[in-house]
Design a protein around this motif. Structure first.
Motif, PDB file in Angstrom:
ATOM      1  N   MET A   1       0.836  -1.203   0.000  1.00 23.94           N
ATOM      2  CA  MET A   1       0.000   0.000   0.000  1.00 23.94           C
ATOM      3  C   MET A   1       0.874   1.259   0.000  1.00 23.94           C
ATOM      4  SD  MET A   1      -2.946  -1.121   2.756  1.00 23.94           S
ATOM      5  CE  MET A   1      -3.874   0.383   2.438  1.00 23.94           C
ATOM      6  N   THR A   2       0.382   2.306  -0.651  1.00 25.45           N
ATOM      7  CA  THR A   2       1.114   3.566  -0.739  1.00 25.45           C
ATOM      8  C   THR A   2       0.337   4.662  -0.032  1.00 25.45           C
ATOM      9  OG1 THR A   2       2.017   2.939  -2.891  1.00 25.45           O
ATOM     10  CG2 THR A   2       2.127   5.267  -2.302  1.00 25.45           C
ATOM     11  N   ASP A   3       1.000   5.376   0.845  1.00 28.13           N
ATOM     12  CA  ASP A   3       0.383   6.484   1.542  1.00 28.13           C
ATOM     13  C   ASP A   3       0.427   7.716   0.646  1.00 28.13           C
ATOM     14  OD1 ASP A   3      -0.608   8.358   3.235  1.00 28.13           O
ATOM     15  OD2 ASP A   3       0.952   8.160   4.771  1.00 28.13           O
ATOM     16  N   LEU A   4      -0.715   8.149   0.167  1.00 26.82           N
ATOM     17  CA  LEU A   4      -0.793   9.307  -0.724  1.00 26.82           C
ATOM     18  C   LEU A   4      -1.012  10.611   0.033  1.00 26.82           C
ATOM     19  CD1 LEU A   4      -3.029   7.768  -3.553  1.00 26.82           C
ATOM     20  CD2 LEU A   4      -0.530   7.950  -3.475  1.00 26.82           C
ATOM     21  N   GLY A   5      -1.003  10.551   1.352  1.00 24.06           N
ATOM     22  CA  GLY A   5      -1.187  11.753   2.143  1.00 24.06           C
ATOM     23  C   GLY A   5      -2.656  12.102   2.319  1.00 24.06           C
ATOM     24  N   LEU A   6      -2.929  13.353   2.670  1.00 22.74           N
ATOM     25  CA  LEU A   6      -4.305  13.789   2.899  1.00 22.74           C
ATOM     26  C   LEU A   6      -5.099  13.794   1.595  1.00 22.74           C
ATOM     27  CD1 LEU A   6      -3.722  16.805   5.334  1.00 22.74           C
ATOM     28  CD2 LEU A   6      -4.503  14.505   5.919  1.00 22.74           C
ATOM     29  N   LEU A   7      -6.385  13.502   1.712  1.00 24.23           N
ATOM     30  CA  LEU A   7      -7.277  13.508   0.559  1.00 24.23           C
ATOM     31  C   LEU A   7      -7.483  14.930   0.055  1.00 24.23           C
ATOM     32  CD1 LEU A   7      -9.326  11.927  -1.244  1.00 24.23           C
ATOM     33  CD2 LEU A   7     -11.047  12.417   0.499  1.00 24.23           C
TER      34      LEU A   7
END
Length: 296
Positions: A1-7
């Motif tokens: 999984m990749t953390d894309l930061g805040l939506l």
């Protein structure tokens, strides 16, 4: 999984987060909507509808382009996801999808002119320690020019000012003002019971009964006094379950003054100042008024 930061974007909606708020808007979609229908350089207006504006199927004006009209109204209905302030006007226009007239199209373009002046508006969600569900319900009796049906609406907020849910619909024409308010309160009660169930799943159980604000004292009396049942025998029995909800202390009907009644914005066209006030109470505002630095 990749953390894309805040939506930041989701299904055409923009999301802006600060320490205390989450702001959701559809600015880019609204801009494309204005350009698509040739309203880019139009003059903005303060309200989507003129006060006491009445529409009917046959108004004496020429027929409008039905395909274009449906596109405009359909686009406005999608915009209500973050702009409940145009829910009444959009739903009113949606009643004339078949054989619309140029007057209907003119009203639809007025709503676009209102959007032009409020492009950056959206819904503010405020972070608080407690979440108390509060409902508002209102009915505009026999306002429909074609079938004399009443328009009802209800909205739910949390104590933090967070907007939860809003809906409007047309009710049967055979009811009086009080009875229309009673039926609307029953429908709001049904929604309140479902929202209480959802909040419990989220770990936010509503211990106290959910207050539902109503501006009709007679309707509140009918709901609280079973003796009056014989006087309202023509109302479908399915609406009387509101009394059981009151006895079980799941909901509580509370009188609300017109000045603070949020659901008014869902059932009728209002003057500029009143509309702006209720729009703010509904949680719809410009990001410029939010705390902290917000870049939309």
């Amino acid at each position: 999984m990749t953390d894309l930061g805040l939506l930041h974007h989701f299904l055409g909606m923009g999301v802006v987060q600060t320490d205390k708020t989450i702001f959701i808007h559809q600015r880019k979609y609204a801009m494309k909507l204005i350009e698509k229908f040739g309203m880019k350089d139009c003059k903005s207006v303060a309200t989507p509808l003129v006060v006491n504006e009445k529409l009917c199927k046959v108004d004496g004006s020429e027929a409008a382009n039905e395909s274009e009209y449906r596109q405009v109204v359909g686009s406005l209905l999608y915009l209500t996801a973050t702009r409940p302030d145009i829910m009444f006007s959009s739903s009113l226009l949606a009643r004339f999808m078949h054989n619309p007239t140029k007057k209907h199209m003119g009203i639809a373009k007025r709503v676009l002119r209102y959007i032009q002046g409020t492009l950056d508006f959206g819904i503010e969600f405020v972070k608080e320690k407690t979440t108390t569900l509060i409902g508002y319900c209102d009915s505009d009796w026999a306002r429909s020019e074609d079938d004399m049906r009443s328009t009802s609406g209800y909205a739910f907020t949390l104590v933090s000012g967070m907007f939860s849910w809003a809906l409007i619909k047309q009710n049967t024409a055979a009811l009086s003002t009080t009875e229309a308010e009673y039926v609307n309160a029953a429908e709001a009660t049904s929604q309140a019971k479902w929202l209480r169930f959802v909040l419990e799943d989220f770990g936010e159980e509503q211990v106290e009964g959910t207050p539902i604000m109503c501006d009709n004292t007679s309707g509140i009396t009918i709901a609280k006094n079973p003796v009056l049942n014989q006087k309202t025998g023509h109302i479908s029995r399915k609406f009387h379950f509101i009394r059981k909800a009151i006895q079980a202390k799941e909901i509580e009907l509370v009188y609300c003054k017109m000045e603070d009644h949020i659901a008014y914005i869902l059932t009728k066209a209002l003057p500029k100042d009143r509309f702006a006030c209720l729009r703010g109470l509904l949680g719809v505002k410009s990001p410029k008024r939010l705390e902290g630095s917000v870049d939309v």
